[in-house]
Design an enzyme around this catalytic site. Structure first.
Site, PDB file in Angstrom:
ATOM      1  N   TRP A  70       0.798  -1.225   0.000  1.00  0.00           N
ATOM      2  CA  TRP A  70       0.000   0.000   0.000  1.00  0.00           C
ATOM      3  C   TRP A  70       0.829   1.273   0.000  1.00  0.00           C
ATOM      4  CZ3 TRP A  70       1.657   2.551   4.208  1.00  0.00           C
ATOM      5  CH2 TRP A  70       2.104   1.793   5.304  1.00  0.00           C
TER       6      TRP A  70
ATOM      7  N   SER B  21      17.083   4.929  -4.353  1.00  0.00           N
ATOM      8  CA  SER B  21      16.182   4.348  -5.351  1.00  0.00           C
ATOM      9  C   SER B  21      16.315   5.073  -6.683  1.00  0.00           C
ATOM     10  CB  SER B  21      14.730   4.437  -4.859  1.00  0.00           C
ATOM     11  OG  SER B  21      14.569   3.721  -3.657  1.00  0.00           O
TER      12      SER B  21
ATOM     13  N   GLY C 281       6.467  -6.787   0.332  1.00  0.00           N
ATOM     14  CA  GLY C 281       5.734  -6.734   1.588  1.00  0.00           C
ATOM     15  C   GLY C 281       6.590  -7.253   2.729  1.00  0.00           C
ATOM     16  N   SER C 282       5.933  -7.740   3.758  1.00  0.00           N
ATOM     17  CA  SER C 282       6.640  -8.137   4.971  1.00  0.00           C
ATOM     18  C   SER C 282       7.414  -9.435   4.776  1.00  0.00           C
ATOM     19  CB  SER C 282       5.649  -8.314   6.121  1.00  0.00           C
ATOM     20  OG  SER C 282       4.884  -9.494   5.945  1.00  0.00           O
TER      21      SER C 282
ATOM     22  N   GLU D 235      10.729  -8.677  -2.452  1.00  0.00           N
ATOM     23  CA  GLU D 235      11.265  -7.437  -1.872  1.00  0.00           C
ATOM     24  C   GLU D 235      10.589  -7.295  -0.527  1.00  0.00           C
ATOM     25  OE1 GLU D 235      11.670  -4.200  -0.324  1.00  0.00           O
ATOM     26  OE2 GLU D 235      10.396  -3.313  -1.871  1.00  0.00           O
ATOM     27  N   LEU D 236      11.342  -7.643   0.534  1.00  0.00           N
ATOM     28  CA  LEU D 236      10.738  -7.822   1.848  1.00  0.00           C
ATOM     29  C   LEU D 236      11.131  -6.702   2.812  1.00  0.00           C
ATOM     30  CD1 LEU D 236      11.261 -11.694   1.978  1.00  0.00           C
ATOM     31  CD2 LEU D 236       9.324 -10.406   1.063  1.00  0.00           C
TER      32      LEU D 236
END
Length: 493
Positions: free
Chosen positions: A162, A453, A240-241, A262-263
């Site tokens: 999100w 980034s 996410g997590s 991608e955690l």
């Protein structure tokens, strides 16, 4: 630019409210909906369709059926779709920025930055599309010719978070389009509308039916679980997590899916005694407060040399205290609301744990009264080593400061985490910077900068921060299979 209620209503009207399957906008199969909440007020912004497991199957069928034809399209055709999408998103920068401010909470100014960043993936991969190189060579023994080709992996499932609703979509969708893969994307139920508007843009610029399918849902496991077990799916990309990522990796094993993960992160920022104080403060503000700290790249541990720690902490607190906390569409807002009450409560729980164990609050540190899910920029000094905030990802505008004496101690503190996404450091000593680059256990390192980034660079981490890379020349490789063809010696009778 002042944002009016009329501007907000106009933007919300632009967003399709259905799921997107095989080139058609439609209700979910059971007609259920998701309430999209404005985190600044706690009130409903809009309702969008809530995909069911059957809708997920329909999306995978559409992607599977479209794959063969899509893979045969010319690289130039795919490149032109991406370039047109870049132009369209850039043209609609204000609309996307307002939409993200409404559904996610970030200030419009920061949201515009995300539009610029997210759209660059479309331009970058439009340029990479025609550069997918194979090779042709003579075998060392001269008896064969070796030909190596690249082919699209195939139907791919994307699960996005999100916090960066546009950039996380473009960072996955753009390389998949470039490689010739079809897709199903499940955006976060908290912020689905940005992805829906982006899908509309892709539809308008000519992306064929079935290539992209969007299935927002509040029943993530029930909808995506069967897809991951389906042999027609060949790729899973998740942001996410770490906890959920581990489960998805395990679930992917049965079909031996290609996975990109991608955690979580727990980034250190190390400030050495020779650092330029003002540049270090500015870099820390950038690294800590990008997306109000709701970013996996956020600097969550501020590690400062003991000789400058008091001065640095005091100045950092003053800068943080001066920021305006307000609804993202309000003029001059620097810090918007957290995404929901659960997230805000988790942030405050980590702050309170640190304070209970002896940390000193220099600014912030309390939940404000009133509507919405706001949390003030917070600086904690004298944070004890056993505080949870040093081990867990805070995901909010909180900067815990700890001190070090020697370079080796700083490296040990920075590496003292299961995560390895990114680290930052400020020093005038280039040799020290190079030593840090080779000693820190991270996939990305920012030296004398608070932001790393970049669409042209490979984004990703090591350890519990994930697998694979997004962006850069490496990004498209995540969506390509390598095929070797052995050819008999053409000169042999």
């Amino acid at each position: 630019m002042s944002i009016t209620p009329q501007d907000e209503a106009r933007v919300l009207d632009l967003v399709p409210k259905g799921i997107y399957v095989n080139g058609e906008w439609r209700d979910s199969s059971d007609k259920s909906v998701i309430d999209v909440i404005d985190p600044a007020t706690g009130k409903v912004l809009a309702q969008v369709a809530n995909a069911t497991p059957q809708d997920g199957q329909d999306a995978l069928t559409a992607a599977h059926n479209a794959q063969a034809a899509w893979a045969k399209t010319s690289p130039r055709s795919r490149a032109e779709i991406l370039r047109k999408a870049f132009d369209k998103v850039t043209e609609m920068a204000d609309e996307f920025a307002i939409l993200m401010a409404l559904e996610m909470g970030k200030p419009v100014a920061e949201a515009r930055g995300e539009v610029a960043y997210g759209s660059e993936f479309l331009r970058w991969f439009s340029e990479e599309t025609t550069h997918q190189a194979g090779r042709f060579a003579t075998a060392p023994d001269g008896k064969m010719r070796i030909m190596v080709q690249k082919r699209p992996v195939g139907p791919s499932l994307f699960i996005t978070p999100w916090n960066f609703p546009l950039a996380m979509a473009t960072r996955k969708i753009a390389p998949a389009i470039a490689a010739g893969c079809t897709m199903i994307i499940k955006p976060a139920a908290l912020t689905p509308m940005t992805t829906l508007l982006f899908a509309k843009v892709l539809e308008e610029v000519g992306l064929p039916k079935g290539v992209l399918n969007v299935i927002q849902t509040q029943s993530a496991g029930a909808v995506t679980g069967p897809l991951i077990k389906d042999s027609r799916l060949r790729k899973l990309s998740f942001t996410g997590s770490t906890g959920i990522g581990r489960r998805l990796i395990a679930d992917s094993a049965d079909q031996v899916l290609r996975v990109s993960m991608e955690l979580g992160g727990n980034a250190p920022i190390v400030i050495f005694e020779d650092a330029d104080m003002e540049k270090a403060l500015a870099g820390t503000m950038l690294a800590k407060l990008r997306n109000m700290g709701e970013a996996c790249t956020a600097a969550n541990r501020v590690i400062v040399h003991e000789s400058i720690a008091e001065e640095f902490s005091t100045k950092l607190a003053a800068k943080m205290a001066a920021l305006k906390v307000a609804r993202g569409t309000e003029d001059g807002a620097n810090i918007g609301p957290m995404i929901d009450s659960k997230s805000r409560d988790s942030i405050h729980e980590l702050v309170q744990d640190a304070v209970d164990k002896g940390a000193k609050v220099l600014t912030g540190g309390s939940v404000p009264a009133g509507e919405g899910y706001f949390y003030p920029p917070t600086v904690l000094a004298s944070v004890p080593k056993n505080a949870r905030i040093l081990k867990e990802e805070v995901f909010g505008p909180v900067a815990p400061v700890i001190t070090f004496k020697t370079e080796s101690e700083a490296i040990a503190l920075a590496n003292d985490t299961e995560f390895g996404l990114v680290a930052y450091a400020f020093t005038k000593d280039l040799n020290r910077g190079l030593r840090l680059a080779e000693s820190l256990e991270v996939g990305m390192f920012g030296l004398n900068t608070g932001i790393v980034s970049n669409p042209a660079a490979p984004f990703g981490g090591m350890k519990a921060s994930g697998l694979g890379r997004e962006g850069g020349k490496e990004g498209i490789e995540e969506y390509l299979e390598t095929v070797y063809i052995g050819i008999a010696d053409p000169f042999e009778d």
